[in-house]
Design a protein around this motif. Structure first.
Motif, PDB file in Angstrom:
ATOM      1  N   VAL A  45      -3.606   4.227  10.185  1.00  0.00           N
ATOM      2  CA  VAL A  45      -2.526   3.250  10.331  1.00  0.00           C
ATOM      3  C   VAL A  45      -1.993   3.439  11.747  1.00  0.00           C
ATOM      4  O   VAL A  45      -1.180   4.318  12.006  1.00  0.00           O
ATOM      5  N   GLY A  46      -2.507   2.618  12.663  1.00  0.00           N
ATOM      6  CA  GLY A  46      -2.194   2.807  14.075  1.00  0.00           C
ATOM      7  C   GLY A  46      -0.744   2.526  14.391  1.00  0.00           C
ATOM      8  O   GLY A  46      -0.099   3.267  15.139  1.00  0.00           O
ATOM      9  N   THR A  47      -0.208   1.475  13.820  1.00  0.00           N
ATOM     10  CA  THR A  47       1.200   1.125  14.007  1.00  0.00           C
ATOM     11  C   THR A  47       1.695   0.412  12.757  1.00  0.00           C
ATOM     12  O   THR A  47       1.031  -0.492  12.254  1.00  0.00           O
ATOM     13  N   MET A  48       2.858   0.844  12.277  1.00  0.00           N
ATOM     14  CA  MET A  48       3.492   0.158  11.153  1.00  0.00           C
ATOM     15  C   MET A  48       4.994   0.220  11.355  1.00  0.00           C
ATOM     16  O   MET A  48       5.571   1.307  11.451  1.00  0.00           O
ATOM     17  N   LYS A  49       5.614  -0.933  11.449  1.00  0.00           N
ATOM     18  CA  LYS A  49       7.064  -0.992  11.630  1.00  0.00           C
ATOM     19  C   LYS A  49       7.598  -2.196  10.873  1.00  0.00           C
ATOM     20  O   LYS A  49       6.980  -3.256  10.867  1.00  0.00           O
ATOM     21  N   ILE A  50       8.741  -1.987  10.231  1.00  0.00           N
ATOM     22  CA  ILE A  50       9.350  -3.039   9.422  1.00  0.00           C
ATOM     23  C   ILE A  50      10.844  -3.084   9.713  1.00  0.00           C
ATOM     24  O   ILE A  50      11.502  -2.040   9.757  1.00  0.00           O
ATOM     25  N   ASN A  51      11.367  -4.279   9.914  1.00  0.00           N
ATOM     26  CA  ASN A  51      12.814  -4.478   9.898  1.00  0.00           C
ATOM     27  C   ASN A  51      13.196  -4.818   8.477  1.00  0.00           C
ATOM     28  O   ASN A  51      12.865  -5.891   7.978  1.00  0.00           O
ATOM     29  N   ALA A  52      13.855  -3.888   7.792  1.00  0.00           N
ATOM     30  CA  ALA A  52      14.153  -4.087   6.374  1.00  0.00           C
ATOM     31  C   ALA A  52      15.364  -4.993   6.207  1.00  0.00           C
ATOM     32  O   ALA A  52      16.427  -4.722   6.733  1.00  0.00           O
ATOM     33  N   HIS A  53      15.159  -6.083   5.477  1.00  0.00           N
ATOM     34  CA  HIS A  53      16.258  -7.007   5.173  1.00  0.00           C
ATOM     35  C   HIS A  53      16.255  -7.334   3.691  1.00  0.00           C
ATOM     36  O   HIS A  53      16.487  -8.467   3.286  1.00  0.00           O
ATOM     37  N   GLY A  54      15.951  -6.333   2.875  1.00  0.00           N
ATOM     38  CA  GLY A  54      15.927  -6.574   1.443  1.00  0.00           C
ATOM     39  C   GLY A  54      14.659  -7.255   0.960  1.00  0.00           C
ATOM     40  O   GLY A  54      14.572  -7.678  -0.173  1.00  0.00           O
ATOM     41  N   THR A  55      13.639  -7.359   1.816  1.00  0.00           N
ATOM     42  CA  THR A  55      12.383  -7.974   1.416  1.00  0.00           C
ATOM     43  C   THR A  55      11.446  -6.913   0.855  1.00  0.00           C
ATOM     44  O   THR A  55      11.723  -5.720   0.912  1.00  0.00           O
ATOM     45  N   LYS A  56      10.317  -7.351   0.334  1.00  0.00           N
ATOM     46  CA  LYS A  56       9.299  -6.438  -0.177  1.00  0.00           C
ATOM     47  C   LYS A  56       8.176  -6.263   0.848  1.00  0.00           C
ATOM     48  O   LYS A  56       7.044  -5.963   0.496  1.00  0.00           O
ATOM     49  N   LEU A  57       8.513  -6.434   2.122  1.00  0.00           N
ATOM     50  CA  LEU A  57       7.494  -6.395   3.160  1.00  0.00           C
ATOM     51  C   LEU A  57       6.814  -5.034   3.248  1.00  0.00           C
ATOM     52  O   LEU A  57       5.603  -4.949   3.458  1.00  0.00           O
ATOM     53  N   GLY A  58       7.580  -3.961   3.088  1.00  0.00           N
ATOM     54  CA  GLY A  58       6.978  -2.626   3.156  1.00  0.00           C
ATOM     55  C   GLY A  58       5.901  -2.451   2.112  1.00  0.00           C
ATOM     56  O   GLY A  58       4.814  -1.938   2.394  1.00  0.00           O
ATOM     57  N   GLU A  59       6.183  -2.893   0.906  1.00  0.00           N
ATOM     58  CA  GLU A  59       5.203  -2.803  -0.168  1.00  0.00           C
ATOM     59  C   GLU A  59       3.972  -3.648   0.141  1.00  0.00           C
ATOM     60  O   GLU A  59       2.835  -3.236  -0.124  1.00  0.00           O
ATOM     61  N   ARG A  60       4.179  -4.813   0.709  1.00  0.00           N
ATOM     62  CA  ARG A  60       3.037  -5.677   1.043  1.00  0.00           C
ATOM     63  C   ARG A  60       2.172  -5.024   2.116  1.00  0.00           C
ATOM     64  O   ARG A  60       0.944  -5.135   2.093  1.00  0.00           O
ATOM     65  N   PHE A  61       2.814  -4.333   3.059  1.00  0.00           N
ATOM     66  CA  PHE A  61       2.040  -3.620   4.073  1.00  0.00           C
ATOM     67  C   PHE A  61       1.255  -2.460   3.449  1.00  0.00           C
ATOM     68  O   PHE A  61       0.106  -2.208   3.823  1.00  0.00           O
ATOM     69  N   ILE A  62       1.878  -1.753   2.508  1.00  0.00           N
ATOM     70  CA  ILE A  62       1.166  -0.682   1.812  1.00  0.00           C
ATOM     71  C   ILE A  62      -0.057  -1.251   1.105  1.00  0.00           C
ATOM     72  O   ILE A  62      -1.161  -0.678   1.159  1.00  0.00           O
ATOM     73  N   LYS A  63       0.116  -2.388   0.440  1.00  0.00           N
ATOM     74  CA  LYS A  63      -1.024  -3.015  -0.232  1.00  0.00           C
ATOM     75  C   LYS A  63      -2.106  -3.390   0.774  1.00  0.00           C
ATOM     76  O   LYS A  63      -3.303  -3.235   0.500  1.00  0.00           O
ATOM     77  N   LYS A  64      -1.716  -3.870   1.933  1.00  0.00           N
ATOM     78  CA  LYS A  64      -2.698  -4.220   2.963  1.00  0.00           C
ATOM     79  C   LYS A  64      -3.489  -2.989   3.400  1.00  0.00           C
ATOM     80  O   LYS A  64      -4.700  -3.050   3.603  1.00  0.00           O
ATOM     81  N   ILE A  65      -2.786  -1.861   3.548  1.00  0.00           N
ATOM     82  CA  ILE A  65      -3.469  -0.621   3.934  1.00  0.00           C
ATOM     83  C   ILE A  65      -4.533  -0.274   2.907  1.00  0.00           C
ATOM     84  O   ILE A  65      -5.689   0.027   3.246  1.00  0.00           O
ATOM     85  N   PHE A  66      -4.164  -0.339   1.633  1.00  0.00           N
ATOM     86  CA  PHE A  66      -5.121   0.009   0.587  1.00  0.00           C
ATOM     87  C   PHE A  66      -6.228  -1.027   0.460  1.00  0.00           C
ATOM     88  O   PHE A  66      -7.384  -0.687   0.181  1.00  0.00           O
ATOM     89  N   ASP A  67      -5.915  -2.301   0.650  1.00  0.00           N
ATOM     90  CA  ASP A  67      -6.952  -3.335   0.642  1.00  0.00           C
ATOM     91  C   ASP A  67      -8.018  -3.033   1.689  1.00  0.00           C
ATOM     92  O   ASP A  67      -9.222  -3.139   1.437  1.00  0.00           O
ATOM     93  N   HIS A  68      -7.575  -2.673   2.890  1.00  0.00           N
ATOM     94  CA  HIS A  68      -8.519  -2.354   3.963  1.00  0.00           C
ATOM     95  C   HIS A  68      -9.299  -1.081   3.637  1.00  0.00           C
ATOM     96  O   HIS A  68     -10.516  -1.012   3.873  1.00  0.00           O
ATOM     97  N   ALA A  69      -8.618  -0.069   3.116  1.00  0.00           N
ATOM     98  CA  ALA A  69      -9.284   1.190   2.795  1.00  0.00           C
ATOM     99  C   ALA A  69     -10.393   0.972   1.769  1.00  0.00           C
ATOM    100  O   ALA A  69     -11.501   1.516   1.901  1.00  0.00           O
ATOM    101  N   ILE A  70     -10.116   0.155   0.751  1.00  0.00           N
ATOM    102  CA  ILE A  70     -11.118  -0.132  -0.278  1.00  0.00           C
ATOM    103  C   ILE A  70     -12.267  -0.937   0.318  1.00  0.00           C
ATOM    104  O   ILE A  70     -13.444  -0.643   0.083  1.00  0.00           O
TER     105      ILE A  70
END
Length: 351
Positions: A78-103
């Motif tokens: 994970v070369g770069t990961m940054k999120i501006n948290a505003h009550g969204t589920k963006l962090g979780e979506r990024f985690i899913k993206k990481i695992f999608d790529h890993a698989i």
């Protein structure tokens, strides 16, 4: 909330979002320029400004610039990961993206380096099974090194995600009508043998799901139970061939609708992860016709759909049973997963 996959050359480095990354990493602008032809995930807010950025890449061999060094293997960085948290589920979506790529890339490990002051990001990574294994020291300071193993399994269903433990777990078939299935499990309508698996699909691209149902017997569900999602016929042909198993999910929690003390508690529980619109949830709350509330993780999309015909004729499932919610034997589940061409690395069959 649409994630875009953009070339670095088409991403505005002058966006204020990148100011903190430039402060943390002096070489960030030159590194960014060198990546001109590479791609990253970008989330923009309603004003067109960046609120999330994710870049991943595959590495081969030993990682020698961390202490202790990571042994030679094929891994996802994970070369770069940054999120501006505003009550969204963006962090979780990024985690899913990481695992999608890993698989998709068939790696057995993912790793990330992060400064200790970024505690919310560290807690998010740890929630999904990343563990600190060392440090990395450079002219920018000392970062923590966290890795996620995509082979070992934890007792906790979320830390284990996306892996599924089969041993000693009860399994059930859960039927969804096509309109709910499409909303709830977007990856399951993809041709997942192609790189499309790493593209963002819709606002429903999340790890956790909440579903309401009325089928009898669902109150037996426990944390860790496995759900084989069965999409009922789409009406394009006989149900024998058009009703299909599509996905594997793991139960996080079962609740009765009547366990919620107030409407707002019910809405707060369901709203972030449900397929239902708020107006639909309000109707469900008032009518009480769907008393079973299930929260589960969405772990695996079958690469090949398994039809009702195959499940009856080859797997030995009972054609006369009620295919809304029904128990599966361990062997029936394994046989469906094999016919669905599920990556064996995602399924842990031993205790």
């Amino acid at each position: 909330m649409i994630l875009e996959r953009l070339s670095f050359k088409n991403i505005n480095l002058s966006d204020p979002f990148f100011d903190s990354l430039k402060a943390d990493y002096k070489e960030f602008p030159s590194w960014f320029a060198k990546k001109a032809e590479d791609t990253a995930y970008v989330f923009k807010n309603e004003h067109g400004l960046i609120d999330g950025f994710l870049y991943v890449k595959v590495e081969e061999g030993m990682v020698g610039d961390v202490t202790p060094p990571l042994p030679p293997t094929r891994r996802l960085k994970v070369g770069t990961m940054k999120i501006n948290a505003h009550g969204t589920k963006l962090g979780e979506r990024f985690i899913k993206k990481i695992f999608d790529h890993a698989i998709f890339e068939k790696v057995r490990e993912a790793y990330v380096t992060v400064f200790s002051e970024h505690r919310p990001l560290i807690l998010l990574l740890e929630k999904y099974g990343f563990q600190q294994v060392g440090t990395k020291t450079s002219h920018n300071g000392t970062e923590l090194v966290l890795t996620k193993q995509l082979q070992g399994i934890s007792e906790d269903v979320v830390r284990s995600y996306p892996l599924v433990r089969l041993a000693h777990q009860k399994a059930y078939l859960l039927a969804l009508q096509p309109q709910w299935h499409t909303r709830l499990l977007p990856d399951s309508i993809l041709k997942t043998e192609t790189a499309d698996i790493v593209q963002d699909v819709s606002h429903t691209n999340s790890i956790h799901k909440v579903y309401l149902a009325a089928m009898s017997g669902m109150e037996v569900l426990k944390r860790g139970d496995i759900l084989l999602i069965y999409r009922t016929t789409d009406g394009q042909g006989p149900a024998h061939y058009r009703s299909v198993a599509t996905s594997v999910c793991v139960v996080e929690e079962y609740r009765s609708l009547f366990s919620f003390k107030a409407q707002e508690e019910f809405l707060a529980y369901c709203r972030p992860y449900t397929v239902f619109e708020e107006s639909e949830l309000l109707t469900l709350w008032k009518t009480r016709k769907y008393p079973h509330v299930i929260r589960f993780t969405y772990n695996i999309a079958l690469r090949k759909r398994v039809t009702r015909a195959v499940m009856i004729e080859e797997v030995g499932m009972d054609a006369g049973a009620y295919w809304g919610f029904m128990p599966l034997t361990h062997q029936q589940l394994v046989n469906v997963l094999r016919r669905g061409l599920v990556d064996e690395s995602l399924v842990v069959n031993q205790a």
